[in-house]
Design a protein around this motif. Structure first.
Motif, PDB file in Angstrom:
ATOM      1  N   SER A   1      -7.235   4.984  51.731  1.00  0.00           N
ATOM      2  CA  SER A   1      -8.224   4.499  50.757  1.00  0.00           C
ATOM      3  C   SER A   1      -9.644   4.900  51.126  1.00  0.00           C
ATOM      4  N   SER A   2      -9.867   5.296  52.370  1.00  0.00           N
ATOM      5  CA  SER A   2     -11.214   5.655  52.823  1.00  0.00           C
ATOM      6  C   SER A   2     -11.524   7.131  52.669  1.00  0.00           C
ATOM      7  N   TYR A   3     -10.539   7.890  52.210  1.00  0.00           N
ATOM      8  CA  TYR A   3     -10.702   9.336  52.126  1.00  0.00           C
ATOM      9  C   TYR A   3     -10.731   9.826  50.687  1.00  0.00           C
ATOM     10  N   ALA A   4     -11.549  10.834  50.460  1.00  0.00           N
ATOM     11  CA  ALA A   4     -11.485  11.580  49.220  1.00  0.00           C
ATOM     12  C   ALA A   4     -10.263  12.492  49.279  1.00  0.00           C
ATOM     13  N   MET A   5      -9.589  12.624  48.145  1.00  0.00           N
ATOM     14  CA  MET A   5      -8.408  13.484  48.078  1.00  0.00           C
ATOM     15  C   MET A   5      -8.628  14.593  47.051  1.00  0.00           C
ATOM     16  N   GLY A   6      -8.179  15.766  47.395  1.00  0.00           N
ATOM     17  CA  GLY A   6      -8.341  16.894  46.494  1.00  0.00           C
ATOM     18  C   GLY A   6      -7.103  17.765  46.442  1.00  0.00           C
ATOM     19  N   TRP A   7      -7.028  18.569  45.401  1.00  0.00           N
ATOM     20  CA  TRP A   7      -5.992  19.592  45.260  1.00  0.00           C
ATOM     21  C   TRP A   7      -6.672  20.953  45.171  1.00  0.00           C
TER      22      TRP A   7
ATOM     23  N   LEU B   1       2.967  17.121  40.767  1.00  0.00           N
ATOM     24  CA  LEU B   1       2.932  17.273  42.217  1.00  0.00           C
ATOM     25  C   LEU B   1       2.567  15.945  42.860  1.00  0.00           C
ATOM     26  N   SER B   2       3.129  15.716  44.042  1.00  0.00           N
ATOM     27  CA  SER B   2       2.802  14.532  44.824  1.00  0.00           C
ATOM     28  C   SER B   2       2.378  14.971  46.216  1.00  0.00           C
ATOM     29  N   CYS B   3       1.516  14.170  46.824  1.00  0.00           N
ATOM     30  CA  CYS B   3       1.089  14.418  48.192  1.00  0.00           C
ATOM     31  C   CYS B   3       1.074  13.076  48.920  1.00  0.00           C
ATOM     32  N   ALA B   4       1.985  12.936  49.863  1.00  0.00           N
ATOM     33  CA  ALA B   4       2.087  11.700  50.639  1.00  0.00           C
ATOM     34  C   ALA B   4       1.313  11.855  51.941  1.00  0.00           C
ATOM     35  N   ALA B   5       0.439  10.905  52.202  1.00  0.00           N
ATOM     36  CA  ALA B   5      -0.418  10.966  53.388  1.00  0.00           C
ATOM     37  C   ALA B   5       0.008   9.923  54.407  1.00  0.00           C
TER      38      ALA B   5
ATOM     39  N   ASP C   1      -2.679   6.629  44.276  1.00  0.00           N
ATOM     40  CA  ASP C   1      -2.143   5.280  44.430  1.00  0.00           C
ATOM     41  C   ASP C   1      -2.373   4.890  45.885  1.00  0.00           C
ATOM     42  N   ASN C   2      -3.395   4.092  46.120  1.00  0.00           N
ATOM     43  CA  ASN C   2      -3.735   3.737  47.500  1.00  0.00           C
ATOM     44  C   ASN C   2      -2.645   2.880  48.150  1.00  0.00           C
ATOM     45  N   ALA C   3      -1.911   2.136  47.360  1.00  0.00           N
ATOM     46  CA  ALA C   3      -0.836   1.311  47.913  1.00  0.00           C
ATOM     47  C   ALA C   3       0.307   2.166  48.455  1.00  0.00           C
TER      48      ALA C   3
END
Length: 129
Positions: free
Chosen positions: A30-36, A20-24, A73-75
């Motif tokens: 980079s300043s946010y925590a990410m969760g599933w 799965l991918s999640c594009a923001a 991947d923050n980039a």
């Protein structure tokens, strides 16, 4: 406007894999925590995995530990969920979420739905036996 868009769901046989991918967009990723998180029919949304920052600690629900891997991947402003050895009980709508990252965050913090401010619409994962 913050947007989180998931992709990669589908139908797979037990024992198979999906990524799965999640594009923001609209936030400083980079300043946010990410969760599933995931929600099966008739059940509450539950925590799956979290990656508070790139290259740092990751957290998993016991039910997916050793089978799922979260990465970011923050980039590319993207968070991933590699799911291996899928089981029928993994069938659910999977959603990604973004939240603040406190100085003393912990697994209990990052596994809580209330810790996340933004949510995607979700992608369906169905695992057949």
């Amino acid at each position: 406007q913050v947007q989180l868009v998931e992709s990669g769901g589908g139908l797979v046989q037990a024992g198979g894999s999906l990524r799965l991918s999640c594009a923001a967009s609209g936030l400083t990723f980079s300043s946010y925590a990410m969760g599933w998180f995931r929600q099966a029919p008739g059940k509450e949304r539950e925590f799956v995995a979290a990656a508070p920052w790139s290259g740092g600690a990751t957290y998993y629900a016991d039910s997916v530990k050793g089978r799922f891997t979260i990465s970011r991947d923050n980039a590319k402003n993207t968070v991933y969920l590699q799911m291996n050895n899928l089981k029928p009980e993994d069938t659910a709508v999977y959603s990604c979420a973004a939240g603040n990252r406190p100085a003393l965050g912990s697994r209990s913090y990052y596994s809580a739905r209330r810790s996340y401010n933004y949510w995607g619409q979700g992608t369906q994962v169905a695992v057949s036996s």
